[in-house]
Design an enzyme around this catalytic site. Structure first.
Site, mmCIF file in Angstrom:
data_model
loop_
_atom_site.group_PDB
_atom_site.id
_atom_site.type_symbol
_atom_site.label_atom_id
_atom_site.label_comp_id
_atom_site.label_asym_id
_atom_site.label_seq_id
_atom_site.Cartn_x
_atom_site.Cartn_y
_atom_site.Cartn_z
ATOM 1 N N CYS A 48 -8.403 -5.569 -10.027
ATOM 2 C CA CYS A 48 -8.026 -4.478 -10.920
ATOM 3 C C CYS A 48 -7.625 -3.297 -10.038
ATOM 4 O O CYS A 48 -8.475 -2.638 -9.442
ATOM 5 C CB CYS A 48 -9.219 -4.142 -11.808
ATOM 6 S SG CYS A 48 -8.858 -2.985 -13.107
ATOM 7 N N CYS A 55 0.384 3.088 3.561
ATOM 8 C CA CYS A 55 0.841 2.613 4.874
ATOM 9 C C CYS A 55 1.825 1.446 4.807
ATOM 10 O O CYS A 55 2.231 0.942 5.844
ATOM 11 C CB CYS A 55 -0.361 2.209 5.720
ATOM 12 S SG CYS A 55 -1.206 0.725 5.121
ATOM 13 N N CYS A 77 0.845 -1.191 0.000
ATOM 14 C CA CYS A 77 0.000 0.000 0.000
ATOM 15 C C CYS A 77 0.883 1.245 0.000
ATOM 16 O O CYS A 77 1.790 1.374 0.827
ATOM 17 C CB CYS A 77 -0.908 -0.009 1.226
ATOM 18 S SG CYS A 77 -1.934 1.472 1.392
ATOM 19 N N CYS A 130 -5.165 0.779 6.435
ATOM 20 C CA CYS A 130 -5.435 2.226 6.448
ATOM 21 C C CYS A 130 -6.746 2.605 5.749
ATOM 22 O O CYS A 130 -7.134 3.761 5.787
ATOM 23 C CB CYS A 130 -4.271 2.995 5.822
ATOM 24 S SG CYS A 130 -4.117 2.816 4.030
ATOM 25 N N CYS A 143 -7.266 -1.158 1.436
ATOM 26 C CA CYS A 143 -6.211 -1.653 2.312
ATOM 27 C C CYS A 143 -6.846 -1.911 3.676
ATOM 28 O O CYS A 143 -7.534 -1.046 4.220
ATOM 29 C CB CYS A 143 -5.087 -0.624 2.425
ATOM 30 S SG CYS A 143 -3.847 -1.069 3.663
#
Length: 163
Positions: free
Chosen positions: A150, A81, A78, A129, A126
């Site tokens: 995607c 984070c 991510c 976060c 995510c």
């Protein structure tokens, strides 16, 4: 008689109220993520495009991600984070213009339903976060999971495996 019938029909039609597009009366509690920051903190830490994708659920233009053609072995994390989200061995060329994976790193991606473009889609976030990643569809490779994650490349950073 005709006027009364017309008036009655008019009142019935006007009085009908559809509820299919209304918001539910009770809202679910908003999920609290392990990494929580103010809008100002996110804006200061992310690039403008990362901010709009991760925090405002925007979509980057297709075929613009530097990660689209990345063939190195490693982990996609991510951009907000650094949570590990996808492994390179699960990445494949979908032809859609966005990095695509047939599976996520289990437990690190959350899902939600999204009707923003008029029909139901499964949105990916995510799990650490809450950053918007993209969407998952059921049109991926049948030889594996059948899923196509995607993902906006700008929502990811890449960490190559050590040699």
């Amino acid at each position: 008689m005709g006027k009364k019938l017309f008036l009655a029909m008019f009142l019935v039609l006007v009085g009908c109220k559809g509820v299919s597009q209304e918001e539910p009366k009770t809202k679910e509690k908003e999920k609290v993520y392990k990494v929580t920051k103010t809008d100002e903190e996110w804006r200061a830490e992310l690039t403008e495009m990362e901010y709009y994708v991760l925090r405002k659920a925007a979509t980057e233009s297709p075929f613009t991600s530097e990660l689209l053609e990345n063939k190195e072995k490693g982990t996609y994390i991510c951009a907000g984070c650094a949570t590990p989200l996808f492994r390179s061995e699960h990445k494949y060329r979908s032809g859609t213009g966005w990095p695509s994976f047939d599976r996520e790193i289990e437990g690190n991606v959350d899902y939600d339903v999204d009707y923003k473009i008029g029909y139901k889609r499964t949105e990916e976030h995510c799990a650490t976060c809450g950053g918007h990643l993209g969407h998952v569809f059921d049109d991926g490779p049948r030889r594996t999971t059948g899923k196509r994650h995607c993902i906006n490349g700008v929502a990811l950073n890449f960490i190559p495996d050590s040699k």
